[in-house]
Design an enzyme around this catalytic site. Structure first.
Site, PDB file in Angstrom:
ATOM      1  N   HIS A 105     -31.374 -38.779 -14.876  1.00 21.83           N
ATOM      2  CA  HIS A 105     -32.701 -39.402 -15.194  1.00 21.83           C
ATOM      3  C   HIS A 105     -33.322 -40.494 -14.496  1.00 21.83           C
ATOM      4  O   HIS A 105     -32.329 -41.073 -13.739  1.00 21.83           O
ATOM      5  CB  HIS A 105     -32.435 -40.120 -16.835  1.00 21.83           C
ATOM      6  CG  HIS A 105     -31.415 -41.295 -16.776  1.00 21.83           C
ATOM      7  ND1 HIS A 105     -31.789 -42.458 -16.434  1.00 21.83           N
ATOM      8  CD2 HIS A 105     -30.171 -41.225 -17.274  1.00 21.83           C
ATOM      9  CE1 HIS A 105     -30.694 -43.135 -16.439  1.00 21.83           C
ATOM     10  NE2 HIS A 105     -29.749 -42.449 -17.038  1.00 21.83           N
ATOM     11  N   GLU A 150     -24.495 -39.725 -21.814  1.00 26.79           N
ATOM     12  CA  GLU A 150     -23.952 -40.563 -20.993  1.00 26.79           C
ATOM     13  C   GLU A 150     -22.632 -40.823 -21.766  1.00 26.79           C
ATOM     14  O   GLU A 150     -22.297 -40.815 -22.815  1.00 26.79           O
ATOM     15  CB  GLU A 150     -24.626 -41.824 -20.743  1.00 26.79           C
ATOM     16  CG  GLU A 150     -24.172 -42.926 -19.790  1.00 26.79           C
ATOM     17  CD  GLU A 150     -23.695 -42.226 -18.396  1.00 26.79           C
ATOM     18  OE1 GLU A 150     -22.700 -41.300 -18.291  1.00 26.79           O
ATOM     19  OE2 GLU A 150     -24.223 -42.484 -17.499  1.00 26.79           O
TER      20      GLU A 150
END
Length: 245
Positions: free
Chosen positions: A9, A87
């Protein structure tokens, strides 16, 4: 030959503030939005297209993917979201400034928490307001599945479970796949694909929002990999310029 595109990202607000993020649902910064648009433009200029896309349930990865697909005129591509692509969970470190944490615990200890593959940071407690178990996006998880902290090995285990059950079969069936995810999630995939040693993955960094292309054989073994720029493949050994670790 099969091609897989991985993209971390764009810069998030907490990347900008140098905070541990983990599962905290932080959005992209203005720079991150720009990085995502650039990534989409790079992929479009290089002639890429996709049949299916995968991302986490965290908005910074989701928004990056949306922007990339929009820039490519591929907004119609099916998108699958799964917490297993989140994550790494940073436990009680989530939300803390990395420099201030190093001052409190020592740089060596913080480096071990961040870069070792099998040492977990201090865990969240279930009464901590940062505990995400009651978030509706995780309602399908059983209590024992929900992490209070993770090391890279923990992250790799869930990422590879999803890879083998969902993503690999799509690739083997000829689908063109993009994965928009997070630094440690992609490190886990790269470690697996390239069969990296523990020492090799410790020094591995993934830049924000620069497409990483893997060319794979029919058994999904890597032939080669490279980053993409507007000018095509980035030469081996050259690090892309905008990096947020």
């Amino acid at each position: 030959m099969i091609k897989l595109v991985l993209i971390r990202h764009g810069q998030s607000l907490w990347n900008l503030e140098n905070r541990f993020t983990g599962w905290t649902d932080v959005d992209l910064s203005e720079k991150g939005l720009s990085e995502a648009r650039e990534a989409g433009a790079i992929l479009k200029k290089n002639g890429y297209t996709f049949d299916v896309a995968y991302t986490s349930v965290l908005k910074r990865a989701i928004r990056t993917l949306w922007i990339v697909l929009h820039e490519m005129d591929l907004a119609w591509v099916p998108v699958h979201k799964c917490w297993k692509l989140n994550e790494r969970h940073y436990g009680a470190l989530q939300g803390l400034n990395k420099d201030e944490t190093a001052q409190k615990y020592g740089e060596e200890q913080v480096h071990i928490w961040r870069r070792s593959i099998d040492v977990r940071p201090p865990a969240l407690t279930e009464d901590d307001p940062r505990y995400e178990m009651n978030d509706p996006r995780y309602k399908a998880l059983k209590k024992g599945e929900f992490p209070l902290t993770e090391c890279l090995v923990d992250t790799e285990k869930r990422v590879l479970a999803y890879w083998h059950s969902e993503i690999a079969p799509k690739l083997k069936n000829g689908n063109k796949v993009i994965i928009s995810s997070h630094g440690n999630t992609i490190r886990s995939l790269v470690k697996y694909l390239d069969n990296l040693s523990s020492d090799g993955v410790v020094s591995l960094n993934i830049p924000t929002s620069i497409p990483l292309v893997y060319e794979l054989d029919e058994n999904l073994r890597p032939i080669r990999h490279y980053y993409l720029s507007m000018d095509g493949e980035v030469p081996e050994g050259e690090i892309p310029k905008h990096i947020t670790f």
